[in-house]
Design an enzyme around this catalytic site. Structure first.
Site, short mmCIF file in Angstrom:
data_model
loop_
_atom_site.label_atom_id
_atom_site.label_comp_id
_atom_site.label_asym_id
_atom_site.label_seq_id
_atom_site.Cartn_x
_atom_site.Cartn_y
_atom_site.Cartn_z
N SER A 148 3.24 2.08 0.10
CA SER A 148 4.38 1.52 -0.63
C SER A 148 5.39 2.59 -1.03
O SER A 148 6.11 2.43 -2.01
CB SER A 148 3.92 0.74 -1.85
OG SER A 148 3.17 -0.40 -1.47
N ASP A 181 4.53 0.72 11.86
CA ASP A 181 5.91 1.11 11.59
C ASP A 181 6.36 2.22 12.52
O ASP A 181 5.63 3.21 12.73
CB ASP A 181 6.05 1.59 10.14
CG ASP A 181 5.63 0.53 9.13
OD1 ASP A 181 5.48 -0.64 9.53
OD2 ASP A 181 5.47 0.88 7.95
N ASN A 199 -0.26 0.34 8.56
CA ASN A 199 -0.70 -0.21 7.28
C ASN A 199 -1.71 -1.32 7.52
O ASN A 199 -1.38 -2.35 8.12
CB ASN A 199 0.50 -0.77 6.51
CG ASN A 199 1.48 0.32 6.13
OD1 ASN A 199 1.34 0.95 5.10
ND2 ASN A 199 2.48 0.55 6.98
N ARG A 227 0.28 -3.70 10.02
CA ARG A 227 1.72 -3.60 10.29
C ARG A 227 1.95 -2.18 10.77
O ARG A 227 1.60 -1.21 10.09
CB ARG A 227 2.53 -3.87 9.03
CG ARG A 227 4.03 -4.11 9.30
CD ARG A 227 4.86 -4.03 8.04
NE ARG A 227 4.95 -2.66 7.56
CZ ARG A 227 4.60 -2.28 6.33
NH1 ARG A 227 4.13 -3.14 5.46
NH2 ARG A 227 4.71 -1.01 5.98
N GLU A 245 3.71 5.02 10.77
CA GLU A 245 2.39 4.85 10.17
C GLU A 245 1.87 3.45 10.44
O GLU A 245 2.60 2.55 10.88
CB GLU A 245 2.42 5.13 8.67
CG GLU A 245 3.32 4.20 7.88
CD GLU A 245 3.41 4.59 6.41
OE1 GLU A 245 3.31 5.80 6.11
OE2 GLU A 245 3.56 3.70 5.57
N GLU A 263 -0.48 1.27 -6.54
CA GLU A 263 0.07 0.05 -5.93
C GLU A 263 -0.52 -1.22 -6.55
O GLU A 263 -0.43 -2.30 -5.97
CB GLU A 263 -0.18 0.08 -4.43
CG GLU A 263 0.50 1.23 -3.72
CD GLU A 263 0.21 1.28 -2.24
OE1 GLU A 263 0.82 0.48 -1.50
OE2 GLU A 263 -0.63 2.08 -1.82
N GLY A 298 1.82 -5.74 2.78
CA GLY A 298 2.21 -6.61 1.68
C GLY A 298 2.32 -8.07 2.12
O GLY A 298 2.71 -8.37 3.25
N TYR A 358 10.31 -3.39 -3.49
CA TYR A 358 9.73 -4.30 -4.47
C TYR A 358 10.57 -4.55 -5.73
O TYR A 358 10.24 -5.41 -6.52
CB TYR A 358 8.36 -3.78 -4.90
CG TYR A 358 7.43 -3.56 -3.74
CD1 TYR A 358 7.00 -4.62 -2.95
CD2 TYR A 358 6.98 -2.29 -3.40
CE1 TYR A 358 6.16 -4.43 -1.87
CE2 TYR A 358 6.14 -2.08 -2.32
CZ TYR A 358 5.73 -3.16 -1.57
OH TYR A 358 4.91 -2.96 -0.50
#
Length: 356
Positions: free
Chosen positions: A183, A293, A309, A291, A307, A18, A313, A252
């Site tokens: 990612s 999810d 994070n 974050r 999950e 990443e 990002g 991305y």
């Protein structure tokens, strides 16, 4: 006399797959940070793990020049201890190192040893959230609903047996993920036993632990969390994927995914997912930011944790800063909040006794 500026060391790059995502995040954080509050120190970590002080970016910031959308790792090689500590100056490190050797507690442990405040989760929270298999174990014990899953550990578990068991218990299709990666790197959606073998081998390129999950027909919902022991949450956002799942290309490269902020949900569903996000954040010993999810299986099981994070990002297309902006915290103010939370944790931990 004027108050000296706080040194904000922005770590980016790193040795994981990443690396490029991190370089994009760093460019936008440096551009958005309030130059009247911080002395910004961009430090890139190359793919060999060598640290470089990016003097060209520092000069561009001082001159008020626009930064590129993606930083490169360049500049003189520096010693990590020397660059993150400065006598007589208050320093906070903002790690934007996505993935292993950055988001997994390794850099956080180094900063703890150096006695330097840093943004985000500590060693345990970072390690737990990075390892999807262990995160599932912990959140399951906390009673947080999630998809059915199995874990395969290379060299310990029987690969043939796990394939047969996965098809029997999870059905097809199945998602296969390296446990310690983000990612969507190394993630596959498979529909046959032959594809499952290939997908496990792909995931093993990135980690020796693989998570196999049931595929669900559900909406993809994300919630931003900000805080320490009493975290705040955003209104949820929704990802409408442009392919079979929300993969690296969607995130991305192509930008094909549609981001809906806030997500079109009723009040009860919003309240429930925000509570679950805070519960997961707390159960996994998170701090600063995350974050969280979810899958939303309407007409079925409802909310299922996907999950957490811990270094989400910060690119222009990233959900985390977008969700906080929708909730009333602009990008520069979000950086300020994160720095304040980092100092809060540091001061609390520094107050603990080291005497027997």
């Amino acid at each position: 006399m004027s108050t000296p500026l706080l040194r904000l060391v922005v770590l980016y790059g790193g040795v994981s797959a990443e690396h490029d995502v991190s370089c994009v995040s760093a460019a936008h954080v440096l551009a958005a940070a309030d130059h009247d509050k911080y002395t910004l120190i961009p430090v890139g970590v190359d793919k060999n793990g060598v640290w470089h002080r990016n003097d060209s970016v520092t000069a561009a910031l001082a001159a008020g020049e626009a930064l590129p959308d993606r930083l490169t790792v360049e500049g003189p090689e520096v010693d990590p201890l020397q660059v993150v500590r400065s006598e007589g100056e208050l320093t906070v490190v903002l790690p934007l190192l996505h993935g292993p050797h950055g988001e997994d507690g390794t850099v956080q442990g180094m900063l703890e040893l150096f006695k330097v405040p840093y943004v985000g989760c500590g060693v345990l929270g970072s390690a737990l959230c990075m390892d999807k298999a262990m995160a599932k174990e912990v959140t399951a014990r906390a009673g947080i609903p999630q998809c059915a899953w199995l874990t395969f550990r290379d060299g310990v578990d029987d690969a043939r047996a796990i394939v047969d068991r996965a098809i029997d218990e999870l059905g097809l299709p199945i998602f296969v993920k390296p446990a310690n990666m983000g990612s969507s790197v190394g993630v596959s959606r498979v529909s046959s036993a032959d594809e499952l073998d290939t997908a496990i081998n792909l995931a093993l390129r990135y980690d020796d632990v693989v998570v196999l999950e049931e595929a669900v027909t559900a909406r993809e919902i994300e919630v931003g969390v900000l805080g320490n022991t009493a975290p705040d949450t955003t209104l949820p956002g929704e990802v409408k994927v442009g392919s079979d799942f929300y993969d690296y290309e969607d995130k991305y490269v192509t930008g094909a995914a549609e981001l809906m902020i806030p997500a079109p949900l009723d009040g009860d569903a919003i309240a429930r997912v925000r509570d679950l996000a805070a519960d997961a954040f707390t159960a996994l010993r998170c701090a600063g930011m995350a974050r969280v999810d979810f899958f939303y299986e309407e007409g079925g099981r409802g909310w299922l944790l996907n999950e957490v994070n811990t270094i989400p990002g910060f690119t222009p297309s990233s959900m985390y800063p977008k969700m906080w902006e929708n909730s009333g915290i602009a990008y520069p103010d979000l950086i300020d909040r994160l720095v304040t939370l980092a100092l809060e944790v540091y001061r609390r931990r520094s107050s603990f006794s080291t005497e027997h």
